[in-house]
Structure formats: C-alpha cells, structure tokens
Design an enzyme around this catalytic site. Structure first.
Site, short mmCIF file in Angstrom:
data_model
loop_
_atom_site.label_atom_id
_atom_site.label_comp_id
_atom_site.label_asym_id
_atom_site.label_seq_id
_atom_site.Cartn_x
_atom_site.Cartn_y
_atom_site.Cartn_z
N GLY A 81 34.12 37.66 28.41
CA GLY A 81 35.29 37.80 29.29
C GLY A 81 36.37 38.66 28.67
CG ASP A 136 43.29 34.05 29.55
OD1 ASP A 136 44.30 34.53 30.08
OD2 ASP A 136 42.95 32.86 29.69
N GLY A 175 34.43 34.19 29.58
CA GLY A 175 33.78 34.80 30.75
C GLY A 175 33.57 33.75 31.84
CB THR A 190 40.23 25.14 34.27
OG1 THR A 190 41.14 25.13 35.38
CG2 THR A 190 38.90 24.61 34.78
CE1 TYR A 225 36.82 28.77 37.26
CE2 TYR A 225 38.43 27.06 37.76
CZ TYR A 225 37.97 28.06 36.92
OH TYR A 225 38.66 28.35 35.76
CG HIS A 233 47.05 30.99 31.14
ND1 HIS A 233 46.26 29.87 31.29
CD2 HIS A 233 46.24 31.97 30.71
CE1 HIS A 233 45.02 30.17 30.95
NE2 HIS A 233 44.96 31.44 30.61
P1 NAP Z 1 39.69 36.78 34.54
O1 NAP Z 1 40.84 37.72 34.35
O2 NAP Z 1 39.14 36.58 35.90
O3 NAP Z 1 38.51 37.28 33.57
C1 NAP Z 1 37.22 36.75 33.67
C2 NAP Z 1 36.32 37.50 32.71
O4 NAP Z 1 34.98 36.98 32.83
C3 NAP Z 1 36.21 39.01 33.00
O5 NAP Z 1 36.14 39.70 31.76
C4 NAP Z 1 34.88 39.12 33.73
O6 NAP Z 1 34.26 40.37 33.59
C5 NAP Z 1 34.08 38.07 32.96
N1 NAP Z 1 32.88 37.65 33.67
C6 NAP Z 1 32.75 37.32 34.98
N2 NAP Z 1 31.46 37.02 35.26
C7 NAP Z 1 30.76 37.17 34.11
C8 NAP Z 1 29.40 37.05 33.77
N3 NAP Z 1 28.49 36.73 34.68
N4 NAP Z 1 29.03 37.28 32.48
C9 NAP Z 1 29.95 37.65 31.56
N5 NAP Z 1 31.27 37.80 31.82
C10 NAP Z 1 31.65 37.56 33.09
O7 NAP Z 1 40.04 35.34 33.95
P2 NAP Z 1 41.20 34.87 32.95
O8 NAP Z 1 42.39 34.52 33.74
O9 NAP Z 1 41.31 35.84 31.84
O10 NAP Z 1 40.58 33.50 32.43
C11 NAP Z 1 39.76 33.43 31.28
C12 NAP Z 1 38.96 32.15 31.31
O11 NAP Z 1 39.83 31.04 31.35
C13 NAP Z 1 38.04 31.98 32.51
O12 NAP Z 1 36.90 31.28 32.07
C14 NAP Z 1 38.84 31.10 33.47
O13 NAP Z 1 37.97 30.39 34.32
C15 NAP Z 1 39.56 30.22 32.49
N6 NAP Z 1 40.87 29.70 32.89
C16 NAP Z 1 41.85 30.56 33.32
C17 NAP Z 1 43.10 30.06 33.61
C18 NAP Z 1 44.23 30.97 34.06
O14 NAP Z 1 45.21 30.45 34.60
N7 NAP Z 1 44.14 32.26 33.83
C19 NAP Z 1 43.37 28.68 33.44
C20 NAP Z 1 42.34 27.86 32.99
C21 NAP Z 1 41.12 28.38 32.68
P3 NAP Z 1 34.56 41.56 34.66
O15 NAP Z 1 35.82 42.21 34.18
O16 NAP Z 1 33.35 42.41 34.52
O17 NAP Z 1 34.70 40.93 36.01
O1 F7E Z 2 46.07 29.73 43.45
C1 F7E Z 2 47.68 28.77 46.59
C2 F7E Z 2 46.26 28.31 46.34
O2 F7E Z 2 44.29 31.45 43.08
C3 F7E Z 2 47.17 28.92 43.12
C4 F7E Z 2 42.53 30.36 38.10
O3 F7E Z 2 42.96 31.12 37.01
O4 F7E Z 2 44.19 28.68 37.69
C5 F7E Z 2 43.71 29.59 38.66
O5 F7E Z 2 43.29 28.90 39.82
C6 F7E Z 2 47.62 28.15 44.35
C7 F7E Z 2 46.47 27.45 45.09
O6 F7E Z 2 45.05 29.97 41.18
C8 F7E Z 2 47.44 31.96 48.30
O7 F7E Z 2 45.74 27.61 47.46
C9 F7E Z 2 48.54 30.11 48.54
O8 F7E Z 2 46.88 26.16 45.46
O9 F7E Z 2 46.55 31.72 41.96
P1 F7E Z 2 45.48 30.83 42.44
P2 F7E Z 2 44.26 28.58 41.04
O10 F7E Z 2 43.42 28.29 42.21
O11 F7E Z 2 45.27 27.56 40.63
C10 F7E Z 2 43.24 27.69 37.26
C11 F7E Z 2 43.90 26.84 36.20
C12 F7E Z 2 41.95 28.29 36.85
O12 F7E Z 2 41.23 27.72 36.01
C13 F7E Z 2 41.42 29.41 37.67
O13 F7E Z 2 40.46 30.17 36.92
O14 F7E Z 2 48.18 29.07 45.29
N1 F7E Z 2 47.77 29.98 47.44
N2 F7E Z 2 48.35 31.31 49.09
C14 F7E Z 2 47.07 31.11 47.25
N3 F7E Z 2 46.20 31.48 46.29
C15 F7E Z 2 45.67 32.72 46.36
N4 F7E Z 2 44.82 33.13 45.39
N5 F7E Z 2 45.99 33.60 47.38
C16 F7E Z 2 46.86 33.26 48.38
O15 F7E Z 2 47.14 34.05 49.28
#
Ligand code: NAP
Ligand code: F7E
Length: 350
Positions: free
Chosen positions: A11, A16, A89, A133, A157, A187
């Site tokens: 990833g 991140d 990832g 998460t 998810y 984040h």
């Molecule tokens: P992101 O921006 O969506 O990045 C996801 C990464 O995973 C990208 O590099 C993507 O590659 C790669 N990936 C997707 N499918 C893959 C596969 N089949 N094999 C290998 N790599 C693959 O996510 P992020 O926000 O940086 O989050 C990083 C991790 O933390 C994720 O696991 C996410 O679920 C978890 N997480 C995120 C949050 C948050 O708020 N950001 C919170 C809790 C947990 P491509 O660029 O090629 O698509």
């Molecule tokens: O939605 C609401 C939606 O897609 C946040 C991922 O990084 O954080 C992320 O997941 C909220 C939800 O993030 C729209 O219904 C309203 O309640 O930004 P989001 P998420 O679903 O919280 C967690 C911790 C992860 O682990 C995940 O990888 O916002 N919402 N209107 C919307 N959301 C989106 N995307 N688009 C809208 O138009």
C-alpha cells in the site's frame, strides 16, 4: 545499507504508505514498497521520492506485487528479509466494498494471512504491522471505544478487516510472531483519496468558491467520525513496532464531528457561511453571501448499512507508546482547504 533497518510496505502508493515511507527514510531505513501494475501511473504520492536519485535504488526500492498473489508475497518477504513489515495495502473504501465484497475479502482479509504465512514459513524474525480500523466497532453502543470494546462490523470492508485482525492475534499467539494491530480511526490529509468524504468536501468547496464547480452532493450528513491527521498516525504505526512486546493499539483523537460540521468548517475556512434548510433527501446548503445552493443530497451516497458514530480513546497508545495526536479538527480542515484551494486556483489559470 549495512546497519540500517529494512522495511517492506504494502500500500506504499496510498495516503498512509507515502507518509510512512517519508518517515522511515528520514529515520535511516531502507524502504521496499509493493506497487500494483496499473494501466496508468498511480505513483503520484511517492513520485518525489522516486525521482530523488540519491534515494531511489539505494535506500528506496519498488517491486510489483499484489496481496491476492501468495507466491509474490512469499518471494518478496524472502528476498527483502525485512526487519519490519507494514501491511497497509487494502481495498480501503467502505462503500465500494458493498460493490466488490469478494475482492475486498480476498485483499483485506486473506491478503493479511498471506503475509503472516510467508513470515511463518520463512521463519523470518520480523515485526508485522496490520492496518486495522475503527470500522471494526460498527454501530457499537460503547463511547469512546477502547481496545476492549467488542467488534460489530457493518460492511464487507469491516468484516474482511475483522478476519485480518483476528488472524494477526492468532498467529501472534500460535507462532510467537511479532504481529500487531493498529486500530486506526479516520485520518485525513492533503493526500487523502478524493472519494473519501473529507477530501471530497475540501476539493468541492474550493472549486465552488472559485466558480469551477456548481454543487457538492453528499450522503449522510449526520454521520460522526473521529478525524485526525495522517502524518501523525503513521508515526504511531512505527511506534507500535518499536516496543518490546507485540500488542494492539487504538490511534484516535477522542473528538468526533459530523459530516455537516466538516462542510461548515470547510466553507468557513474559505470565508463563506452555509445556511441549511429542508430535511432528509431534500436538505440543502446555501451560501449566506449570495443565496446560491451549493450542497445537496444524493441517495447514491447512502450505504446499505451505515456506521453512525465512532469515537476512539487513544489512552493506551499514549501511556505505552507516548503517542498523542496534535492537529485539531479545525487545523485539519484548514490545511486540507489551503492545499485544495491552491490546486483549484491553478486550474483557473490553465
Ligand atoms: P489508500 O489511500 O486507499 O491506499 C490503499 C493502498 O492499498 C494503495 O497503495 C493501493 O494501491 C493498495 N492496494 C489496493 N489493493 C491492493 C492489492 N490488491 N494488492 C496490493 N496493494 C493494494 O488507503 P490509506 O488511507 O492509505 O489506508 C492505509 C490502510 O489503512 C488501508 O489498509 C486502510 O484500509 C487502513 N485504514 C485507513 C484508515 C484511514 O482513515 N485512512 C483508517 C483505518 C484503517 P493502488 O494505489 O494501486 O490503488
Ligand atoms: O465516510 C459519510 C459516510 O468514506 C465517512 C476509510 O479510510 O475510515 C474510512 O472509512 C462518513 C461515512 O470514510 C458521503 O457515509 C456522507 O459515514 O470518508 P468515508 P469511512 O467510511 O469512515 C475508516 C476508519 C477506514 O478504515 C476506511 O478505510 O461520511 N458520507 N456523504 C460520505 N462518504 C463518502 N465517501 N462520500 C460521500 O459523499
């Protein structure tokens, strides 16, 4: 490089992954990243590192790979022999996981098992970080959530990440692998993907104010999230792997805001005020300055099952890792708006 620690990151092209790479390089690590082959370039978040000739192919290496391919993961673990593995990832979009549930399970769930099996089979002494998460908590009734709050996933998810969480715990106990879950609450940053709600709002608000976009269409405005700043969270990931015993930790701010508040703060940062009217799918937001309708609801963005409210207690990470979030909600909105407004301004002169 002799004496340096080596990290392997899945990833690496994501939000991140890019910040973690910068952090580890700054700390003197040799960093190996896994990138997916794509028909067009998707490395924009790490291009600045890639183009740095002193780094690339000396302390920064990229390998093609995919979490769906066990032989590829095995080969990379064996070849790189990392001291630390960060499994970031994932198919990380909650709403998209309803469209591609099997693929999400394959990548986010079984992909984690593939790494753990590679570590077990090679017998490599490494430390493994799993990107768990807050979505695991689903519609919990316990506030704020701690490491002891029961899980209750509400999406494909979250269900896939639940499997990943428990297989990490199981391999830690069964095979004494140094494997840890970071249970991270939302984040965000200037590098957040544009289909997550925060970035969707900051891009749209900037473009609306500059006359480049008419309207921002959203789903559930009342959803509440605990939003922090991504660079601080990747520092927490690193800290999770630096302590003596492997364990699981929440990283969060312990402060939650609604999507509606995120919209209001974004327009405020651009010198505008939103006036709300109507309700349900007829709710709308108008600019106070000129009455223009700039926010509306599109039911397309409602999820089959929603997680209404998440709030995390990061006390354990604070006590055991010395980790603390610094950026406040208002600061986060302001820095995302500042970045997107600058990018949107460039579009007005093109
Ligand atoms: P992101 O921006 O969506 O990045 C996801 C990464 O995973 C990208 O590099 C993507 O590659 C790669 N990936 C997707 N499918 C893959 C596969 N089949 N094999 C290998 N790599 C693959 O996510 P992020 O926000 O940086 O989050 C990083 C991790 O933390 C994720 O696991 C996410 O679920 C978890 N997480 C995120 C949050 C948050 O708020 N950001 C919170 C809790 C947990 P491509 O660029 O090629 O698509
Ligand atoms: O939605 C609401 C939606 O897609 C946040 C991922 O990084 O954080 C992320 O997941 C909220 C939800 O993030 C729209 O219904 C309203 O309640 O930004 P989001 P998420 O679903 O919280 C967690 C911790 C992860 O682990 C995940 O990888 O916002 N919402 N209107 C919307 N959301 C989106 N995307 N688009 C809208 O138009």
């Amino acid at each position: 490089m002799k004496g340096s620690k080596t990290a392997l990151i899945s990833g690496i092209t994501g939000q991140d992954g890019s910040y973690l790479t910068e952090l580890l390089i700054e700390k003197g690590y040799v960093v190996h990243g896994i990138i997916r082959r794509s028909s067009s370039f998707n490395t924009f978040r790490i291009d600045h590192l890639f183009k740095n000739k002193d780094l690339f192919n000396s302390r920064f290496f990229l390998h093609y790979g995919d979490l769906t391919d066990s032989s590829n993961i095995n080969r990379l673990v064996e070849k790189v022999q990392p001291d630390e593995i960060y499994n970031l990832g994932a198919q990380s979009h909650v709403q998209v996981s309803f469209e591609v549930p099997e693929y999400t399970a394959e990548v986010d769930g079984i992909g984690t098992l593939r790494f753990l099996d590679a570590i077990k089979d090679t017998g490599l002494q490494t430390r493994f970080y799993q990107a768990s998460t807050s979505e695991l908590f689903g519609n919990t009734q316990e506030f704020p959530q701690t490491e002891k709050t029961p899980f209750s996933p509400r999406s494909p998810y979250a269900a896939a990440k639940l499997y990943a969480y428990w297989i990490v715990v199981n391999y830690r106990e069964a095979y004494k692998i140094f494997a840890c879950n970071g249970i991270l609450f939302n984040h965000e940053s200037e590098r957040r993907g544009r289909t997550f709600v925060t970035r969707k709002i900051t891009v749209a608000a900037s473009e609306i104010v500059l006359g480049l976009q008419e309207k921002l269409l959203l789903g559930n405005l009342d959803s509440k999230r605990d939003w922090g700043y991504a660079p601080e969270y990747v520092e927490g990931m690193w800290r999770i792997l630096q302590v003596n015993e492997p364990d699981d930790y929440i990283l969060a701010t312990n402060e939650a805001h609604t999507v509606r508040e995120f919209v209001e703060e974004s327009f405020k940062a651009l010198g505008e005020e939103i006036i709300w009217s109507g309700s349900g799918i007829n709710e709308r937001g108008n600019l106070k300055s000129n009455g223009k309708e700039v926010v509306g609801i599109n039911p397309r963005f409602f999820r089959p099952t929603e997680v209404d409210f998440l709030l995390g207690n990061p006390s354990k990470a604070n006590e055991k890792l010395g980790w603390k979030p610094k950026t406040t909600f208002n600061e986060l909105v302001k820095l995302m708006i500042a970045s997107d407004f600058e990018k949107a301004k460039l579009r007005t002169i093109l």
